[in-house]
Enzyme design. Structure first.
Site, PDB file in Angstrom:
ATOM      1  CB  SER A   1      -0.951  -0.210   1.156  1.00 39.49           C
ATOM      2  OG  SER A   1      -2.034  -0.498   0.911  1.00 39.49           O
TER       3      SER A   1
ATOM      4  CE  LYS B   1      -3.727   0.704  -1.648  1.00 38.98           C
ATOM      5  NZ  LYS B   1      -4.256   0.215  -0.286  1.00 38.98           N
TER       6      LYS B   1
ATOM      7  CE1 TYR C   1      -3.593  -1.273  -5.787  1.00 38.01           C
ATOM      8  CE2 TYR C   1      -4.044  -3.482  -5.776  1.00 38.01           C
ATOM      9  CZ  TYR C   1      -4.011  -2.184  -5.153  1.00 38.01           C
ATOM     10  OH  TYR C   1      -3.821  -2.339  -3.814  1.00 38.01           O
TER      11      TYR C   1
ATOM     12  CE1 TYR D   1      -3.571  -0.944   4.853  1.00 36.88           C
ATOM     13  CE2 TYR D   1      -2.176  -1.085   6.699  1.00 36.88           C
ATOM     14  CZ  TYR D   1      -2.559  -1.305   5.477  1.00 36.88           C
ATOM     15  OH  TYR D   1      -1.537  -1.889   4.302  1.00 36.88           O
TER      16      TYR D   1
ATOM     17  CB  VAL E   1      -0.496  -6.079   3.987  1.00 37.25           C
ATOM     18  CG1 VAL E   1      -1.611  -5.396   4.352  1.00 37.25           C
ATOM     19  CG2 VAL E   1      -0.308  -6.101   2.254  1.00 37.25           C
TER      20      VAL E   1
HETATM   21  N1  GLU Z   1      -1.494  -5.198  -2.630  1.00 36.25           N
HETATM   22  C1  GLU Z   1      -2.310  -5.142  -1.596  1.00 36.25           C
HETATM   23  C2  GLU Z   1      -3.800  -5.261  -1.957  1.00 36.25           C
HETATM   24  O1  GLU Z   1      -4.275  -4.571  -2.605  1.00 36.25           O
HETATM   25  C3  GLU Z   1      -2.048  -3.956  -0.849  1.00 36.25           C
HETATM   26  C4  GLU Z   1      -2.693  -3.843   0.434  1.00 36.25           C
HETATM   27  C5  GLU Z   1      -1.928  -2.856   1.599  1.00 36.25           C
HETATM   28  O2  GLU Z   1      -0.760  -2.990   1.723  1.00 36.25           O
HETATM   29  O3  GLU Z   1      -2.698  -2.281   2.522  1.00 36.25           O
HETATM   30  O4  GLU Z   1      -4.470  -5.821  -0.967  1.00 36.25           O
END
Ligand code: GLU
Length: 309
Positions: A65, A68, A193, A245, A263
């Site tokens: 994440s 992002k 993605y 989060y 994650v």
């Molecule tokens: N690639 C993970 C997903 O889309 C990233 C989630 C994360 O790190 O919060 O589920």
């Protein structure tokens, strides 16, 4: 300038480990389940290039994440704020990162912010290029520039593992396609993605990206503006409001710095005008943040009065 191992930082890691309960590695992406929950490393890079570290800083991890923030920055550079925020909102959500519920209950259906999966998928959709290889190269070029490391690439194995199992994210994409938020092929977007999430680096690279954001987009060595200050400001604001989060509120109170976690157990922090921090500790708490990483940041924030608030 080589990164110096720092014994005080090492002590603080031991304290953070003692004060946190184990945690579990993420396993919903099968390749991430192979991580060693005992691993921990941290690097801190100051604006003058001074770098201190502790733990096994050669360990590589995927951004998940944290990517992002970087694709948001790139999409803003490529498309401008107005267009990006016609596709994704500004507001935090108390829901888990992969939740679909607000897409259904909000009218018009638009992901609430770029740090949850739906919002990040809508942002990745805006990354320019003629094909997935073109677009991932465009992202990698940007990430390499921010990290000052042209060797950075993505882990094929982690990307494939997520692509094979990512049905919740597919569901988000199909929902958004139905409502006109995205208009490309879902499999193509998923391919891009999952590669973006699988971008691999170590905590030195991560700390260096963190310090670029701390310095409002400036390269700590050359002073070159690597991204517009306004883009850095927007990204840092999202890191504060939505970066950790659905524990972002508590993190703002206890630590009070812009940060984003993934994650994989990585956390990137940007203490405004002071330093960037890169952490890797794959044992996660119930919310999905590195448990030792969060505790270490709480300790550092208290000890060095890092909170912005
Ligand atoms: N690639 C993970 C997903 O889309 C990233 C989630 C994360 O790190 O919060 O589920």
């Amino acid at each position: 300038m080589p990164c110096q191992t720092n014994s005080e930082l090492n002590e603080l890691i031991l304290q953070a480990k003692r004060e946190t309960e184990g945690g579990r590695v993420a396993d919903y992406i099968p390749a991430l389940a192979k991580a060693n929950p005992a691993d921990f490393s941290v690097a801190i890079i100051h604006p003058d290039g001074l770098c201190i570290s502790a733990g096994d800083i050669d360990k590589k991890f995927t951004l998940q994440s944290i990517s992002k923030v970087l694709t948001l920055a790139l999409a803003l550079c490529d498309n401008g704020e107005k267009y990006v925020f016609s596709k994704v909102g500004y507001e935090p959500t108390g829901d888990p990162f992969n939740s679909i519920i607000k897409l259904e209950t909000n009218n018009p259906s638009k992901p609430l912010n770029p740090m949850i999966n739906a919002g990040a998928l809508a942002v990745t959709h805006l990354i320019k290029g003629d094909s997935v290889p073109d677009r991932i190269e465009h992202i990698l070029k940007f990430v390499r520039k921010l990290a000052g490391n042209d060797k950075i690439t993505y882990s094929k194995q982690v990307a494939e593992s997520e692509l094979a199992t990512s049905n919740l994210n597919r569901a988000l994409c199909y929902f958004m396609k139905q409502h006109g938020v995205i208009n490309e092929e879902v499999e193509e977007l998923m391919d891009l993605y999952t590669k973006q999430c699988a971008i691999e680096m170590d905590c030195l690279d991560l700390a260096r990206i963190g310090v670029v954001f701390s310095l409002d987009g400036k390269d700590p060595q050359s002073g070159e503006q690597l991204l517009p200050a306004e883009v850095a400001r927007l990204c840092k604001t999202f890191m504060v409001t939505c970066g950790m989060y659905n524990a972002s509120g508590e993190f703002a109170i206890r630590v009070g710095i812009p940060a984003k976690s993934g994650v994989s157990g990585a956390i990137m922090g940007s203490v405004p005008n002071q330093f960037g921090i890169g952490i890797y500790g794959p044992a996660l708490n119930d919310i999905g943040n590195s448990s030792t990483g969060i505790r270490l940041l709480e300790i550092l924030s208290e000890k060095y009065s890092l909170s912005m608030f």
